[in-house]
Structures are given as structure tokens and as C-alpha cells.
Design an enzyme around this catalytic site. Structure first.
Site, PDB file in Angstrom:
ATOM      1  N   ASP A 222       0.832  -1.211   0.000  1.00 49.62           N
ATOM      2  CA  ASP A 222       0.000   0.000   0.000  1.00 49.62           C
ATOM      3  C   ASP A 222       0.859   1.250   0.000  1.00 49.62           C
ATOM      4  O   ASP A 222       1.587   1.520   0.958  1.00 49.62           O
ATOM      5  CB  ASP A 222      -0.880   0.017   1.261  1.00 49.62           C
ATOM      6  CG  ASP A 222      -2.010  -0.987   1.174  1.00 49.62           C
ATOM      7  OD1 ASP A 222      -2.711  -0.994   0.155  1.00 49.62           O
ATOM      8  OD2 ASP A 222      -2.186  -1.755   2.139  1.00 49.62           O
TER       9      ASP A 222
ATOM     10  N   MET B 109      -2.275   4.561  -3.805  1.00 42.27           N
ATOM     11  CA  MET B 109      -3.287   5.516  -3.328  1.00 42.27           C
ATOM     12  C   MET B 109      -2.653   6.897  -3.381  1.00 42.27           C
ATOM     13  O   MET B 109      -2.389   7.543  -2.351  1.00 42.27           O
ATOM     14  CB  MET B 109      -3.715   5.137  -1.897  1.00 42.27           C
ATOM     15  CG  MET B 109      -4.607   3.905  -1.867  1.00 42.27           C
ATOM     16  SD  MET B 109      -4.688   3.162  -0.234  1.00 42.27           S
ATOM     17  CE  MET B 109      -3.233   2.123  -0.323  1.00 42.27           C
TER      18      MET B 109
ATOM     19  N   HIS C 172      -0.489  -1.208  -4.710  1.00 42.86           N
ATOM     20  CA  HIS C 172      -1.751  -0.462  -4.700  1.00 42.86           C
ATOM     21  C   HIS C 172      -1.410   1.008  -4.469  1.00 42.86           C
ATOM     22  O   HIS C 172      -1.049   1.399  -3.359  1.00 42.86           O
ATOM     23  CB  HIS C 172      -2.634  -1.035  -3.568  1.00 42.86           C
ATOM     24  CG  HIS C 172      -3.908  -0.298  -3.349  1.00 42.86           C
ATOM     25  ND1 HIS C 172      -4.689  -0.483  -2.219  1.00 42.86           N
ATOM     26  CD2 HIS C 172      -4.577   0.614  -4.100  1.00 42.86           C
ATOM     27  CE1 HIS C 172      -5.759   0.272  -2.282  1.00 42.86           C
ATOM     28  NE2 HIS C 172      -5.720   0.957  -3.419  1.00 42.86           N
TER      29      HIS C 172
ATOM     30  N   ASP D 265     -10.253  -5.455  -0.949  1.00 45.20           N
ATOM     31  CA  ASP D 265      -9.237  -4.850  -0.081  1.00 45.20           C
ATOM     32  C   ASP D 265      -9.883  -4.055   1.049  1.00 45.20           C
ATOM     33  O   ASP D 265     -10.484  -3.013   0.806  1.00 45.20           O
ATOM     34  CB  ASP D 265      -8.345  -3.936  -0.936  1.00 45.20           C
ATOM     35  CG  ASP D 265      -7.150  -3.415  -0.162  1.00 45.20           C
ATOM     36  OD1 ASP D 265      -6.900  -3.894   0.964  1.00 45.20           O
ATOM     37  OD2 ASP D 265      -6.467  -2.520  -0.702  1.00 45.20           O
TER      38      ASP D 265
ATOM     39  N   MET E   9       0.739   5.285  -0.006  1.00 44.37           N
ATOM     40  CA  MET E   9      -0.168   6.416   0.291  1.00 44.37           C
ATOM     41  C   MET E   9       0.615   7.723   0.282  1.00 44.37           C
ATOM     42  O   MET E   9       1.740   7.765   0.795  1.00 44.37           O
ATOM     43  CB  MET E   9      -0.782   6.236   1.673  1.00 44.37           C
ATOM     44  CG  MET E   9      -1.531   4.943   1.843  1.00 44.37           C
ATOM     45  SD  MET E   9      -2.208   4.841   3.512  1.00 44.37           S
ATOM     46  CE  MET E   9      -2.878   3.166   3.465  1.00 44.37           C
TER      47      MET E   9
HETATM   48  C1  DX5 Z   1      -6.375   0.457   2.990  1.00 47.40           C
HETATM   49  C2  DX5 Z   1      -5.359  -0.417   2.317  1.00 47.40           C
HETATM   50  C3  DX5 Z   1      -5.542  -1.856   2.625  1.00 47.40           C
HETATM   51  C4  DX5 Z   1      -5.269  -2.224   4.040  1.00 47.40           C
HETATM   52  C5  DX5 Z   1      -5.978  -3.515   4.354  1.00 47.40           C
HETATM   53  O1  DX5 Z   1      -6.203   1.756   2.593  1.00 47.40           O
HETATM   54  O2  DX5 Z   1      -5.450  -0.263   0.916  1.00 47.40           O
HETATM   55  O3  DX5 Z   1      -4.759  -2.658   1.760  1.00 47.40           O
HETATM   56  O4  DX5 Z   1      -3.888  -2.364   4.308  1.00 47.40           O
HETATM   57  O5  DX5 Z   1      -5.855  -3.751   5.709  1.00 47.40           O
HETATM   58  P1  DX5 Z   1      -6.994  -4.464   6.573  1.00 47.40           P
HETATM   59  O6  DX5 Z   1      -7.062  -5.883   6.091  1.00 47.40           O
HETATM   60  O7  DX5 Z   1      -6.453  -4.339   7.964  1.00 47.40           O
HETATM   61  O8  DX5 Z   1      -8.285  -3.721   6.374  1.00 47.40           O
HETATM   62 ZN    ZN Z   2      -4.509  -1.831  -0.407  1.00 51.90          ZN
END
Ligand code: DX5
Ligand code: ZN
Length: 219
Positions: free
Chosen positions: A37, A70, A68, A177, A39
């Protein structure tokens, strides 16, 4: 019953004081991918990590890195994520005014291309990019944080997306997710999910490797 359901533990919930051990745990577990992830504090109200951690993951991880993004303007960083070993790169539809171009850009660099949709974003936004997709991530929480509660409407959204995929014969995978656990995993797979991300559920358990096996054993 779907024998091919993939489990992707989210590195966001790993212990950063001992990241190497958690990477090895995932390597040796029944997990299929690493979910990574990224961010930026703009697209989502949180910061996670960037290229130094990606470099470390690339060195140690023995399974595909499912990145991923974001972040706003993701096109600026695609080639760097390719260089740092991503197998899949997913951009958010909400962050891409030229989504078709962004997907082509990812595929042209030899990496699988994905789109992530926020909980409020209709599946129909994908209507004209079906051929360009290797992966669709349906967010089952509002992105930005691990450990949030699963949004139940995701089940209907998954069914709807799976129907559209089969109607057109598309081959992209559907990934869910956020807030995935042993209580909702099976219904998600029955609805059409192929990949389940699990962060908090895996890493807050007393035996993460066994928890991954439990998730795999549900299907
Ligand atoms: C949220 C992320 C997810 C997160 C999932 O913004 O994109 O990938 O890490 O974590 P859990 O399984 O704890 O919701
Ligand atoms: Zn994610």
C-alpha cells in the site's frame, strides 16, 4: 468453491521494526502475493512508505508484489515501481483523468495493470476499459488505513462486477481490499472474488502464518 483464491497479506500491517521477519513469514506461508500500500497524504489522509521499503521488499520477497497506489498523478511513478519489482500496479480510477492511458502505460512496461475503486465509485466507470484490465481492486473500506470495518455493500458490488466480467468474457481478477477476515472471506469468494487482501486480520493474530492457512482453507 474456488480452488484458486489468492491471499495477499498487506505489508502495511507488518511490524516495521522487524520487517525482514514478516517478509520471511509471508515467503514461507501459503500466501500468494505481497500487497503493498502506497499512500501520499493527498489522495488519502495518510502516508505509508515509498521506494526504500519497496527496494527492501524486492530483495527479500519471493512472491509477486501487488502494488496499490493511493496517490495522485500515479503516472509519474509507474516506471519507478516497475524498476523496484512490482508484478501488479493498480491506480485509483478517482485519481486518473486518463485512465485508459494509465493502464496502457503500465502494461507497456511489462507489468499487470489494475484499477482500484473507492466504495462509492460505481463499477460502471470501467465500462470502456474492460480489455485493458488485469486486476480490479474493490475497496471494501475507505482507503487510508488498515484495520477498518468491512463495508457490506462490497458483496453486491463484487457480484455485479463478476457478472459484467463473465458477460463480456474479460479475464481480469477481482481483488477485495479492506476489513477481510474469516467471517466474510467465503461470501466474497462466492460472490466472485479471486484475491483477498488481509492486513489486520493476519498480523494482529497470534500466529499470522496459521491465519493465512486458515483463510486458504476456507475455499
Ligand atoms: C487500505 C489499504 C488496505 C489495508 C488492508 O487503505 O489499501 O490494503 O492495508 O488492511 P486491513 O485488512 O487491515 O483492512
Ligand atoms: Zn490496499
Amino acid at each position: 468453491m474456488n480452488q484458486k483464491t489468492l491471499i495477499a497479506p498487506s505489508v502495511l500491517s507488518a511490524n516495521f521494526l522487524n520487517l525482514g521477519a514478516d517478509i520471511q513469514m509471508i515467503n514461507q506461508s501459503q500466501a500468494d502475493w505481497f500487497h503493498v500500500d502506497i499512500m501520499d497524504g493527498v489522495f488519502v489522509p495518510n502516508l505509508s512508505f515509498g521506494f526504500p521499503v519497496m527496494e527492501a521488499l524486492k530483495k527479500e520477497a519471493q512472491k509477486p508484489l501487488d502494488v496499490h497506489l493511493m496517490i495522485v498523478e500515479p503516472d509519474r511513478y509507474i516506471s519507478r515501481f516497475v524498476e523496484t519489482g512490482a508484478s501488479h500496479i493498480s491506480v485509483h480510477a478517482e485519481a486518473c483523468p486518463h485512465l485508459h492511458r494509465s493502464l496502457q502505460n503500465i502494461r507497456q512496461q511489462g507489468v499487470k495493470a489494475g484499477v482500484a475503486l473507492n466504495p462509492h465509485t460505481p463499477n460502471q466507470i470501467l465500462e470502456h476499459v474492460g480489455e485493458e484490465l488485469d486486476l480490479v481492486i474493490l475497496m471494501s473500506v475507505n482507503p487510508g488505513f488498515g484495520g477498518q470495518k468491512f463495508i457490506e455493500n462490497t458483496l453486491r458490488k463484487t457480484e455485479n462486477l463478476a457478472e459484467w466480467r463473465s458477460k463480456h468474457g474479460y479475464s481480469f481478477l477481482i481483488e477485495i481490499d479492506g476489513g477481510v477476515n474469516a467471517g466474510n472471506a467465503k461470501s466474497l469468494v462466492d460472490a466472485g472474488a479471486d484475491v483477498l487482501v488481509a492486513g489486520n486480520f493476519v498480523f494482529s493474530s497470534s500466529n499470522p502464518s496459521q491465519t493465512i492457512s486458515e483463510l486458504k482453507g476456507l475455499f
